[in-house]
Design a protein around this motif. Structure first.
Motif, PDB file in Angstrom:
ATOM      1  N   GLY A  74     -63.158 104.144  52.097  1.00 38.04           N
ATOM      2  CA  GLY A  74     -63.892 105.372  51.462  1.00 38.04           C
ATOM      3  C   GLY A  74     -64.954 105.867  53.537  1.00 38.04           C
ATOM      4  N   VAL A  75     -64.967 107.438  53.473  1.00 33.84           N
ATOM      5  CA  VAL A  75     -64.947 107.236  54.955  1.00 33.84           C
ATOM      6  C   VAL A  75     -65.867 108.605  54.877  1.00 33.84           C
ATOM      7  CG1 VAL A  75     -64.592 108.416  56.707  1.00 33.84           C
ATOM      8  CG2 VAL A  75     -62.548 106.825  55.702  1.00 33.84           C
ATOM      9  N   ILE A  76     -67.251 107.905  55.782  1.00 33.56           N
ATOM     10  CA  ILE A  76     -68.447 108.260  55.390  1.00 33.56           C
ATOM     11  C   ILE A  76     -68.042 109.960  56.216  1.00 33.56           C
ATOM     12  CG2 ILE A  76     -71.029 108.801  55.893  1.00 33.56           C
ATOM     13  CD1 ILE A  76     -70.873 105.800  55.774  1.00 33.56           C
ATOM     14  N   THR A  77     -68.701 110.614  55.865  1.00 32.22           N
ATOM     15  CA  THR A  77     -68.765 112.414  56.163  1.00 32.22           C
ATOM     16  C   THR A  77     -69.790 112.813  56.180  1.00 32.22           C
ATOM     17  OG1 THR A  77     -68.325 113.680  54.310  1.00 32.22           O
ATOM     18  CG2 THR A  77     -66.366 112.996  54.702  1.00 32.22           C
ATOM     19  N   SER A  78     -71.415 112.556  55.816  1.00 33.63           N
ATOM     20  CA  SER A  78     -72.103 113.857  56.557  1.00 33.63           C
ATOM     21  C   SER A  78     -73.428 112.310  55.419  1.00 33.63           C
ATOM     22  CB  SER A  78     -71.429 115.311  56.384  1.00 33.63           C
ATOM     23  OG  SER A  78     -72.011 115.239  54.933  1.00 33.63           O
ATOM     24  N   VAL A  88     -75.490 109.489  51.531  1.00 34.54           N
ATOM     25  CA  VAL A  88     -74.199 110.008  52.624  1.00 34.54           C
ATOM     26  C   VAL A  88     -73.253 109.973  51.307  1.00 34.54           C
ATOM     27  CG1 VAL A  88     -74.581 108.292  54.684  1.00 34.54           C
ATOM     28  CG2 VAL A  88     -73.104 107.616  52.424  1.00 34.54           C
ATOM     29  N   LYS A  89     -72.457 111.094  51.993  1.00 36.37           N
ATOM     30  CA  LYS A  89     -70.983 112.288  51.210  1.00 36.37           C
ATOM     31  C   LYS A  89     -69.807 110.839  51.380  1.00 36.37           C
ATOM     32  CE  LYS A  89     -71.224 116.394  50.748  1.00 36.37           C
ATOM     33  NZ  LYS A  89     -71.548 117.739  51.111  1.00 36.37           N
ATOM     34  N   ILE A 131     -75.254  98.963  48.204  1.00 36.05           N
ATOM     35  CA  ILE A 131     -74.853 100.609  47.013  1.00 36.05           C
ATOM     36  C   ILE A 131     -76.570  99.848  45.815  1.00 36.05           C
ATOM     37  CG2 ILE A 131     -74.016 101.889  45.697  1.00 36.05           C
ATOM     38  CD1 ILE A 131     -71.276 100.015  46.677  1.00 36.05           C
ATOM     39  N   GLU A 132     -77.623 101.034  46.610  1.00 37.04           N
ATOM     40  CA  GLU A 132     -78.667 100.891  45.468  1.00 37.04           C
ATOM     41  C   GLU A 132     -77.927 102.103  43.988  1.00 37.04           C
ATOM     42  OE1 GLU A 132     -82.795 103.712  45.932  1.00 37.04           O
ATOM     43  OE2 GLU A 132     -82.117 101.718  47.249  1.00 37.04           O
ATOM     44  N   HIS A 133     -77.595 102.989  44.304  1.00 37.69           N
ATOM     45  CA  HIS A 133     -77.262 104.063  43.533  1.00 37.69           C
ATOM     46  C   HIS A 133     -75.911 105.132  44.253  1.00 37.69           C
ATOM     47  CE1 HIS A 133     -79.580 106.896  44.909  1.00 37.69           C
ATOM     48  NE2 HIS A 133     -78.702 108.129  44.826  1.00 37.69           N
ATOM     49  N   VAL A 134     -74.637 105.597  42.720  1.00 38.87           N
ATOM     50  CA  VAL A 134     -73.575 106.434  42.712  1.00 38.87           C
ATOM     51  C   VAL A 134     -73.814 107.569  41.953  1.00 38.87           C
ATOM     52  CG1 VAL A 134     -71.050 106.455  43.080  1.00 38.87           C
ATOM     53  CG2 VAL A 134     -72.504 104.295  43.196  1.00 38.87           C
ATOM     54  N   MET A 150     -65.977 113.761  45.795  1.00 40.61           N
ATOM     55  CA  MET A 150     -66.826 112.869  46.985  1.00 40.61           C
ATOM     56  C   MET A 150     -67.323 112.240  46.139  1.00 40.61           C
ATOM     57  SD  MET A 150     -65.577 114.005  50.534  1.00 40.61           S
ATOM     58  CE  MET A 150     -66.437 114.285  50.616  1.00 40.61           C
ATOM     59  N   VAL A 151     -68.109 111.287  46.937  1.00 43.88           N
ATOM     60  CA  VAL A 151     -68.670 110.354  45.997  1.00 43.88           C
ATOM     61  C   VAL A 151     -70.152 110.387  46.833  1.00 43.88           C
ATOM     62  CG1 VAL A 151     -68.678 107.814  45.500  1.00 43.88           C
ATOM     63  CG2 VAL A 151     -66.684 108.177  45.641  1.00 43.88           C
ATOM     64  N   ILE A 152     -71.437 110.355  46.413  1.00 46.28           N
ATOM     65  CA  ILE A 152     -72.578 110.081  46.791  1.00 46.28           C
ATOM     66  C   ILE A 152     -72.962 108.653  46.947  1.00 46.28           C
ATOM     67  CG2 ILE A 152     -75.041 111.272  47.243  1.00 46.28           C
ATOM     68  CD1 ILE A 152     -72.545 113.488  47.730  1.00 46.28           C
ATOM     69  N   LEU A 153     -74.183 108.148  47.517  1.00 44.91           N
ATOM     70  CA  LEU A 153     -74.227 106.784  47.880  1.00 44.91           C
ATOM     71  C   LEU A 153     -75.076 106.761  49.153  1.00 44.91           C
ATOM     72  CD1 LEU A 153     -70.722 104.554  49.126  1.00 44.91           C
ATOM     73  CD2 LEU A 153     -71.507 105.133  46.427  1.00 44.91           C
ATOM     74  N   LYS A 154     -76.153 106.172  47.878  1.00 45.64           N
ATOM     75  CA  LYS A 154     -76.704 105.617  48.545  1.00 45.64           C
ATOM     76  C   LYS A 154     -77.721 103.933  48.639  1.00 45.64           C
ATOM     77  CE  LYS A 154     -82.227 106.050  49.403  1.00 45.64           C
ATOM     78  NZ  LYS A 154     -82.201 104.520  49.393  1.00 45.64           N
ATOM     79  N   PHE A 155     -78.196 103.679  49.824  1.00 46.33           N
ATOM     80  CA  PHE A 155     -77.974 102.533  50.408  1.00 46.33           C
ATOM     81  C   PHE A 155     -79.209 101.246  50.077  1.00 46.33           C
ATOM     82  CE2 PHE A 155     -73.907 103.626  53.515  1.00 46.33           C
ATOM     83  CZ  PHE A 155     -73.191 103.050  51.817  1.00 46.33           C
ATOM     84  N   LYS A 156     -79.634 100.947  50.027  1.00 46.63           N
ATOM     85  CA  LYS A 156     -80.866 100.071  50.226  1.00 46.63           C
ATOM     86  C   LYS A 156     -81.082  99.872  51.367  1.00 46.63           C
ATOM     87  CE  LYS A 156     -82.186  97.337  46.735  1.00 46.63           C
ATOM     88  NZ  LYS A 156     -82.331  96.648  45.293  1.00 46.63           N
TER      89      LYS A 156
END
Length: 170
Positions: free
Chosen positions: A8-12, A20-21, A51-54, A60-66
């Motif tokens: 993937g590529v982080i868009t924002s 992050v999206k 990765i903390e949650h998805v 798009m995929v929304i990711l939260k990093f620890k």
């Protein structure tokens, strides 16, 4: 063979809590549910992220990093690639290959003529299309169908192709 594969590529940044999206570059977005770690390519280094949650939103995929808990922590990550190691990759079906492994292969016809080097893979709705830069500088577009792509040999770095009538006339 590439050891790192882009998923993937982080868009924002997304929201204010450090999410992050991500535009997924994988065939199956649900694979993010099982990912625990990724590497973010900054151009200078590859930073490991947990990765903390998805979540999923539209395409798009929304990711939260620890450890990254506000928008300011992640805002500068726009256009950064997210990578995984090959051992984290999904299992491929027979006759499937990762695009990263195809780039750079030499395309050879079933008559033994070297056409050129595969430089890109276009993903269309029906089938992929392989872009081959020919030795005369022109580009040949080959549909990734069984009638045209006869064999892919990653060890020999070669792809055996049958050029369908009319493809070289363009």
């Amino acid at each position: 063979m590439e050891n790192l594969l882009r998923v993937g590529v982080i868009t924002s940044a997304h929201g204010v809590r450090g999410e992050v999206k991500v535009f997924p570059t994988t065939d199956d977005n649900s694979r993010f549910k099982t990912l625990k770690h990724v590497l973010m390519d900054t151009g200078k280094e590859k930073i490991p992220l947990e990765i903390e949650h998805v979540k999923f939103f539209k395409n798009m995929v929304i990711l939260k990093f620890k450890g990254f808990d506000n928008k300011n922590d992640v805002e500068m990550w726009r256009q950064r690639d997210l990578l995984i190691t090959r051992d984290q990759a999904v299992e491929l079906a027979p006759d499937e290959n990762f695009i990263a492994d195809l780039i750079g292969l030499t395309a050879v016809t079933d008559e033994g003529v070297v056409l050129g080097t595969l430089t890109d893979v276009l993903q269309t709705g029906a089938n992929d299309v392989y872009c081959v830069k020919m030795e005369n500088g022109k580009e040949l577009l080959l549909p990734a169908i069984k009638d045209c792509i006869l064999n892919v040999d990653l060890e020999k770095q070669e792809m055996l192709v049958h050029v369908l009538d009319g493809l070289l006339d363009l």
